[in-house]
Design a protein around this motif. Structure first.
Motif, PDB file in Angstrom:
ATOM      1  N   GLY A   1     -30.545  18.837  15.869  1.00 49.37           N
ATOM      2  CA  GLY A   1     -31.036  19.568  17.014  1.00 49.37           C
ATOM      3  C   GLY A   1     -30.878  21.143  16.859  1.00 49.37           C
ATOM      4  N   GLY A   2     -30.312  21.347  15.887  1.00 46.38           N
ATOM      5  CA  GLY A   2     -29.961  22.713  15.649  1.00 46.38           C
ATOM      6  C   GLY A   2     -28.530  23.421  16.122  1.00 46.38           C
ATOM      7  N   THR A   3     -27.660  22.455  16.706  1.00 50.04           N
ATOM      8  CA  THR A   3     -26.390  22.736  17.265  1.00 50.04           C
ATOM      9  C   THR A   3     -25.350  22.815  16.241  1.00 50.04           C
ATOM     10  OG1 THR A   3     -26.845  21.722  19.426  1.00 50.04           O
ATOM     11  CG2 THR A   3     -24.458  22.083  19.019  1.00 50.04           C
ATOM     12  N   ILE A   4     -24.842  24.019  15.967  1.00 52.68           N
ATOM     13  CA  ILE A   4     -23.860  24.245  15.060  1.00 52.68           C
ATOM     14  C   ILE A   4     -22.256  23.511  15.509  1.00 52.68           C
ATOM     15  CG2 ILE A   4     -22.271  25.811  13.744  1.00 52.68           C
ATOM     16  CD1 ILE A   4     -24.639  27.656  13.776  1.00 52.68           C
ATOM     17  N   ARG A   5     -21.698  22.760  14.726  1.00 48.48           N
ATOM     18  CA  ARG A   5     -20.518  21.864  15.184  1.00 48.48           C
ATOM     19  C   ARG A   5     -19.526  22.096  14.256  1.00 48.48           C
ATOM     20  NH1 ARG A   5     -22.235  17.911  19.233  1.00 48.48           N
ATOM     21  NH2 ARG A   5     -24.443  17.881  19.472  1.00 48.48           N
ATOM     22  N   ASN A   6     -18.259  21.772  14.653  1.00 49.64           N
ATOM     23  CA  ASN A   6     -17.079  21.774  13.920  1.00 49.64           C
ATOM     24  C   ASN A   6     -16.091  20.577  14.443  1.00 49.64           C
ATOM     25  OD1 ASN A   6     -16.812  24.291  12.356  1.00 49.64           O
ATOM     26  ND2 ASN A   6     -17.174  25.370  14.331  1.00 49.64           N
ATOM     27  N   GLU A   7     -15.822  19.901  13.326  1.00 48.82           N
ATOM     28  CA  GLU A   7     -15.026  18.568  13.779  1.00 48.82           C
ATOM     29  C   GLU A   7     -13.630  18.810  12.825  1.00 48.82           C
ATOM     30  OE1 GLU A   7     -17.092  15.159  12.946  1.00 48.82           O
ATOM     31  OE2 GLU A   7     -18.460  15.457  14.582  1.00 48.82           O
ATOM     32  N   LYS A   8     -12.464  18.342  13.411  1.00 53.26           N
ATOM     33  CA  LYS A   8     -11.239  18.356  12.410  1.00 53.26           C
ATOM     34  C   LYS A   8     -10.577  17.229  12.675  1.00 53.26           C
ATOM     35  CE  LYS A   8      -9.240  22.417  12.228  1.00 53.26           C
ATOM     36  NZ  LYS A   8      -8.449  23.457  12.440  1.00 53.26           N
ATOM     37  N   VAL A   9     -10.053  16.427  11.600  1.00 52.47           N
ATOM     38  CA  VAL A   9      -9.602  15.304  11.744  1.00 52.47           C
ATOM     39  C   VAL A   9      -8.275  15.207  10.933  1.00 52.47           C
ATOM     40  CG1 VAL A   9     -11.338  13.762  12.288  1.00 52.47           C
ATOM     41  CG2 VAL A   9     -10.855  14.040  10.108  1.00 52.47           C
TER      42      VAL A   9
ATOM     43  N   PHE B   1       0.818  -1.293  -0.110  1.00 54.62           N
ATOM     44  CA  PHE B   1       0.112   0.110   0.080  1.00 54.62           C
ATOM     45  C   PHE B   1       0.715   1.178  -0.024  1.00 54.62           C
ATOM     46  CE2 PHE B   1       1.231  -0.280   4.458  1.00 54.62           C
ATOM     47  CZ  PHE B   1       1.284   1.057   5.025  1.00 54.62           C
ATOM     48  N   HIS B   2       0.256   2.449  -0.455  1.00 56.73           N
ATOM     49  CA  HIS B   2       0.795   3.507  -0.356  1.00 56.73           C
ATOM     50  C   HIS B   2      -0.073   4.518   0.606  1.00 56.73           C
ATOM     51  CE1 HIS B   2       3.485   3.625  -4.070  1.00 56.73           C
ATOM     52  NE2 HIS B   2       2.793   2.448  -4.261  1.00 56.73           N
ATOM     53  N   VAL B   3       0.684   5.503   1.231  1.00 50.67           N
ATOM     54  CA  VAL B   3      -0.104   6.680   1.920  1.00 50.67           C
ATOM     55  C   VAL B   3      -0.199   7.697   0.766  1.00 50.67           C
ATOM     56  CG1 VAL B   3      -0.140   8.041   3.792  1.00 50.67           C
ATOM     57  CG2 VAL B   3       0.386   5.963   4.308  1.00 50.67           C
ATOM     58  N   THR B   4      -1.007   7.922   0.281  1.00 52.18           N
ATOM     59  CA  THR B   4      -1.148   8.782  -0.872  1.00 52.18           C
ATOM     60  C   THR B   4      -1.533  10.284  -0.309  1.00 52.18           C
ATOM     61  OG1 THR B   4      -3.528   8.291  -1.132  1.00 52.18           O
ATOM     62  CG2 THR B   4      -1.859   7.064  -2.561  1.00 52.18           C
ATOM     63  N   GLU B   5      -1.897  10.403   0.413  1.00 53.72           N
ATOM     64  CA  GLU B   5      -2.426  11.721   1.062  1.00 53.72           C
ATOM     65  C   GLU B   5      -2.422  11.842   2.598  1.00 53.72           C
ATOM     66  OE1 GLU B   5      -6.331  12.916   0.175  1.00 53.72           O
ATOM     67  OE2 GLU B   5      -6.006  12.703  -2.095  1.00 53.72           O
ATOM     68  N   ILE B   6      -2.016  12.814   3.195  1.00 55.93           N
ATOM     69  CA  ILE B   6      -2.138  13.126   4.747  1.00 55.93           C
ATOM     70  C   ILE B   6      -2.554  14.782   4.655  1.00 55.93           C
ATOM     71  CG2 ILE B   6      -1.005  13.761   7.006  1.00 55.93           C
ATOM     72  CD1 ILE B   6       0.834  11.305   6.528  1.00 55.93           C
ATOM     73  N   GLY B   7      -3.552  14.886   5.384  1.00 58.06           N
ATOM     74  CA  GLY B   7      -4.267  16.220   5.366  1.00 58.06           C
ATOM     75  C   GLY B   7      -5.044  16.346   6.577  1.00 58.06           C
ATOM     76  N   VAL B   8      -5.841  17.747   6.538  1.00 56.83           N
ATOM     77  CA  VAL B   8      -6.772  18.071   7.674  1.00 56.83           C
ATOM     78  C   VAL B   8      -8.061  17.994   6.846  1.00 56.83           C
ATOM     79  CG1 VAL B   8      -7.379  19.653   9.215  1.00 56.83           C
ATOM     80  CG2 VAL B   8      -5.093  19.290   9.010  1.00 56.83           C
ATOM     81  N   ILE B   9      -8.988  17.399   7.558  1.00 62.08           N
ATOM     82  CA  ILE B   9     -10.594  17.610   6.936  1.00 62.08           C
ATOM     83  C   ILE B   9     -11.121  18.290   8.036  1.00 62.08           C
ATOM     84  CG2 ILE B   9     -12.648  16.364   6.395  1.00 62.08           C
ATOM     85  CD1 ILE B   9     -10.967  14.239   5.134  1.00 62.08           C
ATOM     86  N   THR B  10     -11.773  19.332   7.631  1.00 59.91           N
ATOM     87  CA  THR B  10     -12.605  20.219   8.664  1.00 59.91           C
ATOM     88  C   THR B  10     -14.300  19.819   8.123  1.00 59.91           C
ATOM     89  OG1 THR B  10     -10.862  21.576   8.860  1.00 59.91           O
ATOM     90  CG2 THR B  10     -13.131  22.247   9.680  1.00 59.91           C
ATOM     91  N   LYS B  11     -15.064  19.609   8.845  1.00 55.72           N
ATOM     92  CA  LYS B  11     -16.447  19.529   8.913  1.00 55.72           C
ATOM     93  C   LYS B  11     -17.065  20.460   9.720  1.00 55.72           C
ATOM     94  CE  LYS B  11     -19.986  16.070   9.055  1.00 55.72           C
ATOM     95  NZ  LYS B  11     -20.198  14.562   9.646  1.00 55.72           N
ATOM     96  N   HIS B  12     -17.760  21.552   9.071  1.00 57.96           N
ATOM     97  CA  HIS B  12     -18.500  22.549   9.773  1.00 57.96           C
ATOM     98  C   HIS B  12     -20.076  22.161   9.494  1.00 57.96           C
ATOM     99  CE1 HIS B  12     -19.705  27.131  10.356  1.00 57.96           C
ATOM    100  NE2 HIS B  12     -19.761  26.310  11.401  1.00 57.96           N
ATOM    101  N   PHE B  13     -20.869  21.833  10.613  1.00 55.02           N
ATOM    102  CA  PHE B  13     -22.228  21.593  10.234  1.00 55.02           C
ATOM    103  C   PHE B  13     -23.040  21.839  11.183  1.00 55.02           C
ATOM    104  CE2 PHE B  13     -20.093  18.142  12.388  1.00 55.02           C
ATOM    105  CZ  PHE B  13     -21.022  17.392  13.104  1.00 55.02           C
ATOM    106  N   ILE B  14     -24.252  21.551  10.916  1.00 57.17           N
ATOM    107  CA  ILE B  14     -25.245  21.774  11.961  1.00 57.17           C
ATOM    108  C   ILE B  14     -26.125  20.334  12.300  1.00 57.17           C
ATOM    109  CG2 ILE B  14     -27.224  22.302  10.533  1.00 57.17           C
ATOM    110  CD1 ILE B  14     -28.215  24.354  12.662  1.00 57.17           C
ATOM    111  N   ASP B  15     -26.290  19.935  13.371  1.00 53.67           N
ATOM    112  CA  ASP B  15     -27.103  18.701  13.736  1.00 53.67           C
ATOM    113  C   ASP B  15     -28.452  18.644  13.696  1.00 53.67           C
ATOM    114  OD1 ASP B  15     -27.934  19.555  16.208  1.00 53.67           O
ATOM    115  OD2 ASP B  15     -26.180  18.546  17.290  1.00 53.67           O
TER     116      ASP B  15
END
Length: 155
Positions: free
Chosen positions: A46-54, A30-44
């Motif tokens: 229930g109406g709560t705005i959330r930010n996730e970063k991996v 296998f190859h590791v073809t990418e390493i990066g940051v994924i940011t997810k900005h969303f509303i659940d």
């Protein structure tokens, strides 16, 4: 597993090996073809705005069967991504091709990195009417304990 965890584990390894949670090995070429940051900005729901970063690792199988990613090479790729992209210590999510591109959490079992199956979930279950799971009771366990009688008003 966080990025700092993998950086701590890699120097002690001779080889970088991944496997799926069911024990199936990711082909060793296998190859590791990418390493990066994924940011997810969303509303659940229930109406709560959330930010996730991996921190995202993408694994890819190529036809170069002699390829082997060594721990020092992966550490160098991680270091370069931290320097050039400003990647901070965060949870790692791995993308790997099976029937479709799957997203996995990462763990380590002492020998191999394990791609752990991810599950969806409602983040606002209290706000969207999902009933709490009812506690199941074995009726035989209630023998001899007081219970409701007809017309007592408790049932």
């Amino acid at each position: 597993m966080k990025l700092s965890d993998i950086k701590e584990i890699l120097p002690a390894l001779d080889n970088v090996e991944f496997q799926l949670e069911n024990g199936t090995s990711v082909p060793e070429h296998f190859h590791v073809t990418e390493i990066g940051v994924i940011t997810k900005h969303f509303i659940d729901c229930g109406g709560t705005i959330r930010n996730e970063k991996v921190v995202n690792f993408q694994l890819w199988n190529a036809n170069d069967f002699e390829h082997r990613l060594k721990p020092t090479k992966l550490l160098n790729i991680i270091k370069l991504s931290e320097e050039k992209l400003g990647i901070e210590d965060a949870e790692i999510e791995v993308e790997y091709q099976s029937e479709t591109v799957g997203k996995y959490d990462l763990d380590f079992n002492g020998n191999n990195f394990v791609l752990k199956n991810k599950q969806t979930a409602c983040l606002a279950s209290d706000a969207c009417g999902i009933p709490a799971e009812k506690h199941k009771v074995n009726l035989a366990e209630l023998k001899g304990k007081p219970c409701c009688t007809p017309n007592s008003g408790c049932c």
